[in-house]
Design a protein around this motif. Structure first.
Motif, PDB file in Angstrom:
ATOM      1  N   ARG A 133       0.825  -1.199   0.000  1.00  0.00           N
ATOM      2  CA  ARG A 133       0.000   0.000   0.000  1.00  0.00           C
ATOM      3  C   ARG A 133       0.865   1.257   0.000  1.00  0.00           C
ATOM      4  O   ARG A 133       1.984   1.278   0.521  1.00  0.00           O
ATOM      5  CB  ARG A 133      -0.978   0.032   1.190  1.00  0.00           C
ATOM      6  CG  ARG A 133      -0.325   0.234   2.535  1.00  0.00           C
ATOM      7  CD  ARG A 133      -1.348   0.343   3.661  1.00  0.00           C
ATOM      8  NE  ARG A 133      -1.980   1.650   3.680  1.00  0.00           N
ATOM      9  CZ  ARG A 133      -1.485   2.703   4.353  1.00  0.00           C
ATOM     10  NH1 ARG A 133      -0.360   2.589   5.075  1.00  0.00           N
ATOM     11  NH2 ARG A 133      -2.109   3.857   4.325  1.00  0.00           N
ATOM     12  N   ARG A 134       0.334   2.306  -0.586  1.00  0.00           N
ATOM     13  CA  ARG A 134       0.982   3.622  -0.580  1.00  0.00           C
ATOM     14  C   ARG A 134       0.247   4.503   0.420  1.00  0.00           C
ATOM     15  O   ARG A 134      -0.913   4.276   0.746  1.00  0.00           O
ATOM     16  CB  ARG A 134       0.928   4.243  -1.969  1.00  0.00           C
ATOM     17  CG  ARG A 134       1.665   3.425  -3.022  1.00  0.00           C
ATOM     18  CD  ARG A 134       3.162   3.520  -2.888  1.00  0.00           C
ATOM     19  NE  ARG A 134       3.872   2.779  -3.922  1.00  0.00           N
ATOM     20  CZ  ARG A 134       5.183   2.896  -4.152  1.00  0.00           C
ATOM     21  NH1 ARG A 134       5.903   3.722  -3.414  1.00  0.00           N
ATOM     22  NH2 ARG A 134       5.763   2.194  -5.107  1.00  0.00           N
ATOM     23  N   GLY A 135       0.894   5.519   0.881  1.00  0.00           N
ATOM     24  CA  GLY A 135       0.254   6.393   1.849  1.00  0.00           C
ATOM     25  C   GLY A 135       1.057   6.475   3.125  1.00  0.00           C
ATOM     26  O   GLY A 135       2.171   5.953   3.244  1.00  0.00           O
ATOM     27  N   GLU A 136       0.489   7.138   4.101  1.00  0.00           N
ATOM     28  CA  GLU A 136       1.177   7.354   5.361  1.00  0.00           C
ATOM     29  C   GLU A 136       1.419   6.025   6.074  1.00  0.00           C
ATOM     30  O   GLU A 136       0.533   5.164   6.121  1.00  0.00           O
ATOM     31  CB  GLU A 136       0.361   8.279   6.266  1.00  0.00           C
ATOM     32  CG  GLU A 136       0.314   9.726   5.796  1.00  0.00           C
ATOM     33  CD  GLU A 136       1.701  10.337   5.737  1.00  0.00           C
ATOM     34  OE1 GLU A 136       2.480  10.159   6.700  1.00  0.00           O
ATOM     35  OE2 GLU A 136       2.014  10.980   4.718  1.00  0.00           O
ATOM     36  N   PRO A 137       2.611   5.857   6.657  1.00  0.00           N
ATOM     37  CA  PRO A 137       2.885   4.627   7.403  1.00  0.00           C
ATOM     38  C   PRO A 137       1.953   4.494   8.600  1.00  0.00           C
ATOM     39  O   PRO A 137       1.652   5.477   9.281  1.00  0.00           O
ATOM     40  CB  PRO A 137       4.336   4.801   7.851  1.00  0.00           C
ATOM     41  CG  PRO A 137       4.916   5.834   6.944  1.00  0.00           C
ATOM     42  CD  PRO A 137       3.777   6.743   6.590  1.00  0.00           C
ATOM     43  N   VAL A 138       1.485   3.277   8.838  1.00  0.00           N
ATOM     44  CA  VAL A 138       0.616   3.033   9.994  1.00  0.00           C
ATOM     45  C   VAL A 138       1.162   1.943  10.901  1.00  0.00           C
ATOM     46  O   VAL A 138       0.737   1.826  12.048  1.00  0.00           O
ATOM     47  CB  VAL A 138      -0.813   2.668   9.552  1.00  0.00           C
ATOM     48  CG1 VAL A 138      -1.464   3.829   8.830  1.00  0.00           C
ATOM     49  CG2 VAL A 138      -0.833   1.407   8.693  1.00  0.00           C
ATOM     50  N   LEU A 139       2.086   1.138  10.392  1.00  0.00           N
ATOM     51  CA  LEU A 139       2.707   0.105  11.223  1.00  0.00           C
ATOM     52  C   LEU A 139       4.017   0.663  11.760  1.00  0.00           C
ATOM     53  O   LEU A 139       5.019   0.748  11.055  1.00  0.00           O
ATOM     54  CB  LEU A 139       2.947  -1.163  10.401  1.00  0.00           C
ATOM     55  CG  LEU A 139       1.693  -1.822   9.812  1.00  0.00           C
ATOM     56  CD1 LEU A 139       2.076  -3.087   9.049  1.00  0.00           C
ATOM     57  CD2 LEU A 139       0.676  -2.141  10.893  1.00  0.00           C
ATOM     58  N   LEU A 140       3.965   1.051  13.021  1.00  0.00           N
ATOM     59  CA  LEU A 140       5.108   1.758  13.602  1.00  0.00           C
ATOM     60  C   LEU A 140       6.094   0.827  14.275  1.00  0.00           C
ATOM     61  O   LEU A 140       7.237   1.199  14.536  1.00  0.00           O
ATOM     62  CB  LEU A 140       4.612   2.790  14.618  1.00  0.00           C
ATOM     63  CG  LEU A 140       3.639   3.838  14.065  1.00  0.00           C
ATOM     64  CD1 LEU A 140       3.171   4.759  15.187  1.00  0.00           C
ATOM     65  CD2 LEU A 140       4.289   4.641  12.952  1.00  0.00           C
TER      66      LEU A 140
END
Length: 450
Positions: free
Chosen positions: A168-175
């Motif tokens: 997926r593209r976009g803001e990272p959500v898995l920190l």
């Protein structure tokens, strides 16, 4: 295996055994569901959940409802005879009826509906678990087989969802979190280890978590061979790339070279190069390529070409399992490379504890009896073997789990990755995929004849 053959001993379990098994299964069901939510509704909004981030993958909301539908089919309808809750959605979540590319166009449950549905299924499952009998004369229930199957199925979809997150593209959500320190080998290790010629036991006939394709146990006799002590690392693979490995048909099989030309790939997936330096994209972040980590996101053709360039080959599936599981001194087979002890933080990089592989040479306490490291965890490993059944194979409980994939189209992967849960990983566990697949968390190690 058939309907009259128990999976384990014919001795009936005691009430204490039954209660312990119920507690184990209930705990594992809750643990895997928490993981599924952490990859979907807890981190992404509705638009991101219903979007197809790659034609190779399902929308995440499909995976979420699918694991609940699968749970209903097996743990309510098949195991205890509960009437169907939502029979009208069965076809939507049948993986064989609708390929991934067309799933976004289906009238899928939205994220709220999906969460409500799988929550109701789970409550009914836990209620029925309190009274279910794990009768040894009922193969589906013996030793909780069908529950273990469903738990592993959801963990496997969680790993698939992690692959979707990587695409997926976009803001990272898995920190990520602060993982425990990585134990490292302190003394120099040989590049290869020798596996002596002789017999070993392949597969299992007793592991209650094992799928049909891991059964039955059978004796295999192999000539001696060498196998790499660790998976091939990024630095080693960079050397292949920079030596023109992707431009020389000498290293590629005819099918591999056709894939290379058609795809125009010249590096593993998600690799980038800027100003002479190597980088990778990992869950929405671009970072320097860690040269000491196992290479991942390479297809079977790339692994095969590297091995030929290195003067070696990919191990067969039989060689891989012997190197990972067989103690040549005691003449016994282990469930894990280090023995039968459950996987711990000191043994392997499993269970999404980290969002990446660990450096090669990690986890000395996880070494196999012959001295091979990281054979479980970090990256799946391609083998040279096409996927098929063992001698005496019988499909159970349904042909679509394994048997329909048998044949030369699929290559076997072994060992699990950092994204694989320990309940879905052991030295007998078999994974398989098309030789062109790269979005999965896969690498390889090499072998050669002795």
């Amino acid at each position: 295996m058939n309907e009259t053959e128990p999976l384990t001993s014919s001795d009936a379990p005691t009430e204490t055994d039954t209660e312990r098994l119920r507690e184990l299964l209930a705990g594992e069901l809750e643990r895997v569901r928490a993981r599924s939510f952490a990859l979907t509704t807890r981190v992404l909004d509705e638009d991101e959940l219903v979007k197809q981030h790659s034609r190779l993958m399902s929308p995440l909301v499909w995976d979420l409802a699918h694991v609940g539908n699968y749970e209903e089919l097996w743990l309510l309808r098949a195991a205890v005879g509960v009437a169907p809750m939502r029979p009208e959605i069965d076809h939507l979540y049948n993986a064989f009826e609708h390929p991934r590319a067309e799933r976004p166009s289906l009238p899928l449950l939205d994220p709220t509906e999906a969460e409500d549905y799988i929550g109701l299924v789970r409550r009914k499952v836990l209620d029925s678990l309190a009274s279910v009998r794990f009768s040894p004369d009922k193969p589906l229930l013996a030793d909780g087989f069908v529950y273990r199957m469903v738990i592993q199925h959801e963990h496997q979809h969680d790993e698939t969802m992690l692959a979707t997150h990587q695409l997926r593209r976009g803001e990272p959500v898995l920190l990520g979190t602060d993982p425990p320190p990585v134990p490292r080998v302190t003394a120099p290790t040989p590049a290869e280890v020798l596996v002596e010629a002789g017999e070993f036991v392949m597969g299992t006939s007793t592991d209650p978590w094992a799928y049909d394709n891991e059964r039955p146990a059978h004796v295999v006799n192999l000539p001696a061979f060498w196998i790499d002590t660790t998976p091939v690392c990024n630095a080693e693979y960079v050397a292949f790339v920079e030596d023109g490995g992707y431009d020389n048909p000498r290293w590629w099989s005819p099918a591999g070279w056709e894939w290379r030309q058609r795809s125009n790939k010249r590096t593993p997936a998600f690799w980038l190069r800027s100003d002479g330096e190597w980088f990778r994209r990992r869950f929405g972040r671009v970072e320097p390529l860690p040269m000491d980590e196992p290479v991942q996101h390479v297809c079977w053709y790339e692994a095969e070409a590297y091995a030929r360039w290195a003067g070696k080959r990919l191990p067969t599936e039989q060689e891989w399992e012997k190197a990972a599981s067989w103690d040549p001194v005691r003449k016994v087979k282990y469930r894990y490379p280090w023995g039968d002890e459950q996987a711990g933080a000191e043994h392997a990089n499993l269970g999404q504890v980290r969002l990446q592989p660990t450096p090669v040479g990690s986890f000395p306490r996880g070494a196999s009896p012959v001295g091979a490291l990281q054979m479980v965890g970090d990256v799946w490993e391609w083998t040279s073997t096409s996927f098929t059944g063992y001698p005496g194979f019988r499909a159970f409980p349904y042909r679509e789990y394994s048997e329909v994939f048998f044949g030369s189209k699929y290559k076997v992967l072994r060992g699990g990755s950092w994204a694989t849960d320990p309940t879905a990983c052991r030295t007998t566990f078999r994974n398989w995929d098309f030789p062109i697949r790269r979005q999965i968390f896969v690498g390889f190690r090499c072998a050669r004849d002795a």
